[in-house]
Design an enzyme around this catalytic site. Structure first.
Site, short mmCIF file in Angstrom:
data_model
loop_
_atom_site.label_atom_id
_atom_site.label_comp_id
_atom_site.label_asym_id
_atom_site.label_seq_id
_atom_site.Cartn_x
_atom_site.Cartn_y
_atom_site.Cartn_z
N GLY A 66 -125.30 5.28 95.16
CA GLY A 66 -126.67 4.83 94.90
C GLY A 66 -126.74 3.47 94.25
N THR A 67 -125.84 3.19 93.32
CA THR A 67 -125.88 1.90 92.62
C THR A 67 -125.65 0.74 93.58
OG1 THR A 67 -125.18 2.85 90.52
CG2 THR A 67 -124.75 0.51 90.83
N ASN A 146 -135.25 10.32 87.80
CA ASN A 146 -134.04 11.08 87.48
C ASN A 146 -134.11 11.80 86.14
OD1 ASN A 146 -134.00 8.22 86.79
ND2 ASN A 146 -132.06 8.66 85.78
N GLN A 174 -132.44 10.97 93.70
CA GLN A 174 -132.72 12.30 93.16
C GLN A 174 -133.57 13.15 94.10
OE1 GLN A 174 -131.43 13.71 90.53
NE2 GLN A 174 -130.40 11.92 89.66
N SER A 194 -127.27 8.90 97.46
CA SER A 194 -125.89 9.07 96.99
C SER A 194 -125.43 10.50 97.23
CB SER A 194 -125.84 8.75 95.48
OG SER A 194 -124.51 8.82 95.02
N GLY A 195 -124.25 10.67 97.83
CA GLY A 195 -123.78 11.97 98.28
C GLY A 195 -123.61 13.02 97.21
N THR A 232 -112.84 -1.09 104.20
CA THR A 232 -112.44 0.07 105.00
C THR A 232 -113.26 1.30 104.61
OG1 THR A 232 -110.20 -0.80 105.15
CG2 THR A 232 -110.49 1.54 105.65
N CYS A 319 -125.96 8.34 83.54
CA CYS A 319 -125.40 6.99 83.57
C CYS A 319 -125.62 6.26 82.25
CB CYS A 319 -126.03 6.19 84.71
SG CYS A 319 -125.88 7.02 86.28
#
Length: 385
Positions: A66-67, A146, A174, A194-195, A232, A319
């Site tokens: 996400g960042t 969040n 979120q 974000s996963g 990669t 965070c």
């Protein structure tokens, strides 16, 4: 009870990832067979993310999380469109990945308007409209907060952006797995996810970029991600993210039904404690979010005592958990400085049960009272002898 910080990776996701750590380990940029297998796996995951957002496959770019997605969206739009203007609109309760990026851009000559929120943490579309200038190039408002879980009127804000030909970015980190998303219906040009927030792996995310958007590249190097994001690809993580978002979005209705019941039970129990206040919107909030403030205590002490009982919670953004600064979100909502430190965030997940909720409701009142008895700030009426 801190699923907004991170979630466990689902068994089905791990099983999907494993072959790409062992036998199918090829570099997707290679032209031989195991490279092609990896490339095909990435394409398959990209399709799953696109399906979850109502987007096209070639509008999805994989990132480290996400960042990075927030940084790319905001910096990329800012520098690619600076000939048109240098003004950005965001809100005062965004994640630091957005706020710190905007602050950095101010140092590069850009101007940023930080919109206020009401006491529930809601951004007013009217305030967005008023803040627009001739040189505004980007509006960035998160889909769901969040810390307090408030869901923003993103569709309406996106419509305003579209009518004024301004790019609209939303941080949906979120929201995935809790709110159905359609980037076209919601007028979204860029979306970050974000996963690890929806039972996928850490270190992998994605940025949706609407076709035709004028945006600079953030990372330079190889030709990966159609020459727009070098490096990669983390194939196992991308495969896992694809599987996780497929499962999470398919189960939103069923999951929310369970989470809502648990959430309401927690809120009802917490509000029986004297001088306890619910933070965030009472209705327009994520199904898994509970954020309360208890007067006369320190949230950090509450967390430590909960931890001793095997209950893991948070006072706000994971965070920012090492910071002693009061929550910028609660402060923006007008929570008084003297009680803002007494906050507790619980974010429920698929693995939580009624038993967990009962355990929390048994532990928290006892700990709150213990801390109040120790605090010189607690009035006599709220002490026990």
């Amino acid at each position: 009870m801190d699923n907004s910080a991170t979630t466990p990776v689902r068994k089905e996701v791990v099983e999907e990832m494993l072959p790409y750590m062992t036998e199918n380990f090829g570099n997707p940029s290679s032209i031989y067979e195991i490279g092609k297998i990896s490339k095909h796996a990435i394409d398959k995951a990209r399709k799953k993310v696109a399906n979850a957002l109502g987007a096209e496959e070639n509008e999805i770019y994989f990132t480290s999380g996400g960042t990075e997605s927030d940084n790319w969206a905001i910096k990329g739009i800012a520098f690619a469109n600076r000939s048109k203007g240098k003004h950005i609109i965001t809100s005062s309760i965004e994640h630091h990945a957005v706020l710190h990026t905007c602050a950095w851009l101010e140092g590069q000559g850009f101007e940023v308007t930080y919109l206020p929120v009401d006491k529930y943490g809601m951004v007013s579309p009217e305030e967005v409209k008023k803040a627009i200038r001739d040189d505004t190039i980007l509006i960035s408002i998160m889909l769901a907060n969040n810390e307090i879980g408030t869901i923003q009127p993103v569709e309406e804000i996106g419509k305003i952006a579209k009518e004024n030909r301004i790019y609209f970015h939303t941080d949906a980190v979120q929201a995935i797995g809790h709110i159905p998303i359609d980037v076209n219906k919601m007028n979204i040009d860029l979306l970050s996810l974000s996963g690890h927030k929806f039972e996928g792996p850490k270190g992998c995310g994605a940025l949706y970029i609407r076709k035709g958007t004028k945006i600079d590249t953030l990372l330079h190097g190889g030709a990966q991600e159609r020459k727009r994001r070098a490096g990669t690809e983390n194939v196992p993580a991308i495969v896992g993210l694809g599987k996780a978002i497929e499962l999470a979005t398919a189960e939103i209705e069923e999951s929310n039904k369970i989470l809502l019941e648990l959430k309401e039970r927690l809120i009802e129990g917490f509000l029986k404690i004297p001088k306890a206040h619910l933070n965030g919107h009472p209705i327009e909030r994520l199904a898994n979010n509970v954020n309360v403030t208890f007067e006369y205590i320190e949230g950090e002490s509450l967390l430590l005592l909960l931890n001793a009982k095997g209950i893991f919670a948070s006072t706000g953004s994971a965070c920012n958990s090492s910071s002693l600064e009061p929550s910028h979100v609660l402060t923006a909502c007008g929570v008084p400085h003297e009680i803002v430190h007494g906050s507790l965030r619980l974010s429920l997940g698929r693995m939580n049960s009624e038993k967990d909720v009962d355990r929390v409701l048994e532990a928290v009142p006892e700990i709150v009272q213990k801390l109040r008895n120790m605090s010189p700030l607690t009035p006599k009426d709220y002490r026990t002898i």
